[in-house]
Design a protein around this motif. Structure first.
Motif, PDB file in Angstrom:
ATOM      1  N   UNK A 252      10.750   9.186  10.753  1.00 55.97           N
ATOM      2  CA  UNK A 252      11.504   7.964  10.453  1.00 55.97           C
ATOM      3  C   UNK A 252      10.816   7.169   9.338  1.00 55.97           C
ATOM      4  N   UNK A 253       9.479   7.206   9.333  1.00 56.03           N
ATOM      5  CA  UNK A 253       8.733   6.523   8.274  1.00 56.03           C
ATOM      6  C   UNK A 253       9.027   7.151   6.909  1.00 56.03           C
ATOM      7  N   UNK A 254       9.061   8.492   6.864  1.00 56.97           N
ATOM      8  CA  UNK A 254       9.349   9.170   5.608  1.00 56.97           C
ATOM      9  C   UNK A 254      10.808   8.942   5.159  1.00 56.97           C
ATOM     10  N   UNK A 255      11.701   8.806   6.121  1.00 57.18           N
ATOM     11  CA  UNK A 255      13.091   8.483   5.790  1.00 57.18           C
ATOM     12  C   UNK A 255      13.159   7.113   5.113  1.00 57.18           C
ATOM     13  N   UNK A 256      12.380   6.153   5.627  1.00 60.25           N
ATOM     14  CA  UNK A 256      12.297   4.827   5.013  1.00 60.25           C
ATOM     15  C   UNK A 256      11.762   4.942   3.586  1.00 60.25           C
ATOM     16  N   UNK A 257      10.715   5.751   3.393  1.00 55.49           N
ATOM     17  CA  UNK A 257      10.128   5.919   2.059  1.00 55.49           C
ATOM     18  C   UNK A 257      11.139   6.512   1.088  1.00 55.49           C
ATOM     19  N   UNK A 258      11.867   7.538   1.526  1.00 54.85           N
ATOM     20  CA  UNK A 258      12.856   8.167   0.653  1.00 54.85           C
ATOM     21  C   UNK A 258      13.966   7.178   0.282  1.00 54.85           C
ATOM     22  N   UNK A 259      14.414   6.412   1.267  1.00 54.11           N
ATOM     23  CA  UNK A 259      15.472   5.434   1.042  1.00 54.11           C
ATOM     24  C   UNK A 259      15.018   4.348   0.062  1.00 54.11           C
ATOM     25  N   UNK A 260      13.766   3.906   0.215  1.00 52.53           N
ATOM     26  CA  UNK A 260      13.220   2.892  -0.674  1.00 52.53           C
ATOM     27  C   UNK A 260      13.064   3.435  -2.090  1.00 52.53           C
ATOM     28  N   UNK A 261      12.642   4.697  -2.204  1.00 51.77           N
ATOM     29  CA  UNK A 261      12.508   5.318  -3.517  1.00 51.77           C
ATOM     30  C   UNK A 261      13.819   5.340  -4.276  1.00 51.77           C
ATOM     31  N   UNK A 262      14.929   5.536  -3.540  1.00 49.65           N
ATOM     32  CA  UNK A 262      16.248   5.537  -4.175  1.00 49.65           C
ATOM     33  C   UNK A 262      16.649   4.140  -4.643  1.00 49.65           C
ATOM     34  N   UNK A 263      16.194   3.118  -3.940  1.00 49.87           N
ATOM     35  CA  UNK A 263      16.542   1.735  -4.296  1.00 49.87           C
ATOM     36  C   UNK A 263      15.669   1.180  -5.415  1.00 49.87           C
ATOM     37  N   UNK A 264      14.543   1.813  -5.627  1.00 52.67           N
ATOM     38  CA  UNK A 264      13.502   1.263  -6.493  1.00 52.67           C
ATOM     39  C   UNK A 264      14.006   0.825  -7.863  1.00 52.67           C
ATOM     40  N   UNK A 265      14.830   1.655  -8.506  1.00 50.77           N
ATOM     41  CA  UNK A 265      15.266   1.365  -9.869  1.00 50.77           C
ATOM     42  C   UNK A 265      16.202   0.168  -9.951  1.00 50.77           C
ATOM     43  N   UNK A 266      16.778  -0.241  -8.829  1.00 50.14           N
ATOM     44  CA  UNK A 266      17.722  -1.354  -8.844  1.00 50.14           C
ATOM     45  C   UNK A 266      17.097  -2.671  -8.418  1.00 50.14           C
ATOM     46  N   UNK A 269      12.006  -6.323  -9.331  1.00 51.15           N
ATOM     47  CA  UNK A 269      10.553  -6.447  -9.361  1.00 51.15           C
ATOM     48  C   UNK A 269       9.972  -5.048  -9.202  1.00 51.15           C
ATOM     49  N   UNK A 270       8.697  -4.931  -9.560  1.00 49.16           N
ATOM     50  CA  UNK A 270       8.043  -3.626  -9.507  1.00 49.16           C
ATOM     51  C   UNK A 270       7.496  -3.336  -8.117  1.00 49.16           C
ATOM     52  N   UNK A 271       7.766  -2.136  -7.635  1.00 50.84           N
ATOM     53  CA  UNK A 271       7.050  -1.606  -6.479  1.00 50.84           C
ATOM     54  C   UNK A 271       6.567  -0.212  -6.884  1.00 50.84           C
ATOM     55  N   UNK A 272       5.443   0.198  -6.341  1.00 54.39           N
ATOM     56  CA  UNK A 272       4.942   1.532  -6.684  1.00 54.39           C
ATOM     57  C   UNK A 272       4.749   2.398  -5.446  1.00 54.39           C
ATOM     58  N   UNK A 273       5.371   1.966  -4.336  1.00 54.51           N
ATOM     59  CA  UNK A 273       5.298   2.754  -3.122  1.00 54.51           C
ATOM     60  C   UNK A 273       5.721   1.926  -1.927  1.00 54.51           C
TER      61      UNK A 273
END
Length: 495
Positions: A252-266, A269-273
């Motif tokens: 579930x944690x990795x699912x959150x990471x993948x979902x956040x990675x998809x949102x990152x470009x929109x 502000x900057x996030x790097x992980x």
């Protein structure tokens, strides 16, 4: 080179890069390049079974600047251990299981890319704000932090409490600032750090920073979970950007990471992980710390979207609006799994603002499918060559006209302009001529003298016969697509 010599070389390089990053706010490499050498050093230290006293693997952040008053934090601020693959994250989870016998609930939140701040409140008012510094002692930047408009200057809680978070320059604000700045900021992280660590609070105020709260340091109030801390921060009026979730397992944690990675470009502000933490504060005490990291938290880093490389040359391209666009020719570099060898320099005015020269080492940023862009100079080359402003069109050799920051071809029959206009006219958002591309436009211009929309709409099978790549089927398909496009709407026609 033997392993000890390599360790000494890595330590010298990393310490200098860290000094420039933390103490001078003048990074010369991307985070990904620093991490690559840092990981090599850690691997050598594990392999050899020892580390040298000056190794950056012992250090949190950088030394405070002498120009600021220094202050000791009430509770030490640690750095975060990191992982860059799912396998490394699962290994971290296994270490947690070994420590407490099971995998407890984890919190998931964004890893913001700004400047870490520690703000002390007493009796509901800001007493002091400081940078992380070396984790024990930081720089006092209270006047600068007080310029952040949405930062609560008073809170309901009247006890003593340290609120920790990130000084952030939103990307929309960065773009606004750079439009009028005499020297553009290279990126939002540098913009935030430079603003906070400027002795003049008026300069800080001009940047329009935000503060995203995510943690509580020292407190005479007891919190049992990270979730409680988050709820307290929101209740007291702090900005707590990003999705916050509590999960029961590693998947579930990795699912959150993948979902956040998809949102990152929109995001604005900057996030790097993303950051994963054991939610239960009592368990954190049991799991413990290393000399640099809490063992109960880890940062899962995304692939880098910014790297440094050498600017080898500049080519000028003519757009359909007659504008001359400078294209940077780069020493190929991998950014987020994509090899980048060309990037935009926007316009001649931008070249002058960023003070970029051929031969310099430059920051290159790639976001999603957007054309990579030169953000600024990382390391100046003393033998670098200035980028010359063209005086004539590189294609038709007509004189160039300068309008503000832009250069324009004054020629009426410049081939790239005509070809680009044809390609735009036939594009999906305009007339939507299926199968028509810029390559097709170039072929028709060169071989059949199609120079405008009228010529294109009146082209015949006879005109297309014998053209390279055009058999009977392709001719029929193109003519059919052109005929179909004639039944369109006004907004498409004038797009």
């Amino acid at each position: 080179m033997d392993k000890l010599a390599r360790m000494k070389e890595l330590i010298a390089t990393l310490n200098e890069w860290a000094r420039l990053y933390y103490e001078e706010d003048a990074p010369v490499v991307s985070d990904a390049e620093y991490d690559r050498l840092y990981d090599e050093l850690r691997a050598l230290e594990r392999e050899e079974g020892y580390s040298l006293p000056t190794s950056p693997t012992h250090r949190v952040g950088g030394a405070p600047k002498g120009k600021f008053e220094q202050s000791k934090h009430l509770l030490r601020l640690y750095s975060l251990d990191k992982c860059q693959s799912k396998e490394e994250f699962y290994e971290w989870c296994n270490r947690i299981v070994k420590a407490v016998g099971y995998l407890p609930k984890l919190t998931c939140e964004y890893k913001f890319d700004g400047l870490t701040l520690n703000i002390l409140y007493e009796n509901g008012k800001i007493v002091k704000a400081s940078t992380r510094g070396n984790g024990i002692v930081g720089e006092v930047v209270t006047a600068q932090v007080n310029t952040i408009k949405k930062l609560p200057k008073t809170i309901d809680y009247k006890g003593k409490i340290e609120i920790q978070g990130e000084g952030i320059l939103r990307l929309s604000r960065l773009n606004e600032y750079n439009l009028t700045a005499s020297e553009p900021l290279k990126n939002a992280r540098n913009g935030a750090a430079g603003a906070i660590r400027n002795l003049n609070p008026e300069v800080t105020a001009q940047r329009g920073l935000s503060f995203f709260a995510y943690n509580i340091g020292y407190s005479d109030k007891t919190f049992e979970t990270q979730t409680e801390m988050r709820e307290f921060l929101k209740k007291e009026g702090f900005e707590t950007e990003g999705d916050f979730e509590v999960v029961d397992n590693a998947q579930a944690a990795m699912k959150y990471a993948d979902k956040t990675g998809e949102k990152r470009e929109n995001l604005d502000y900057l996030i790097d992980g993303v950051v994963f933490k054991v939610n239960d504060v009592r368990l954190r005490e049991e799991i413990g710390f290393t000399e640099k990291f809490p063992k109960w938290a880890v940062a899962y880093k995304f692939k880098a979207d910014e790297m440094t490389t050498t600017l080898q040359d500049v080519e000028w391209q003519v757009s359909r609006s007659a504008k001359l666009n400078p294209i940077a020719i780069l020493e190929p570099v991998d950014i987020g799994g994509v090899t980048v060898s060309r990037a935009t320099l926007n316009n001649y005015g931008d070249i002058l603002k960023k003070k970029v020269k051929i031969g310099d080492k430059v920051f290159v940023r790639r976001s999603n499918d957007v054309i990579p862009e030169i953000m600024g100079v990382a390391i100046e080359n003393p033998n670098a060559k200035s980028i010359e402003k063209p005086t004539e069109c590189p294609v038709c050799h007509a004189p160039v006209k300068e309008v503000g920051a832009f250069l324009y071809c004054t020629g009426d029959n410049c081939a790239p302009q005509i070809i680009s206009k044809l390609d735009h006219f036939a594009s999906k958002d305009a007339m939507d001529i299926d199968g028509f591309s810029e390559k097709t436009a170039e072929l028709l211009y060169n071989e059949t003298h199609v120079e405008d929309a009228v010529d294109l709409m009146n082209i015949t099978a006879t005109d297309l016969l014998g053209l390279e790549g055009f058999g009977d089927k392709k001719i029929d398909n193109l003519l059919g697509a052109i005929e179909k496009s004639k039944h369109t709407t006004l907004d498409r026609f004038i797009f």
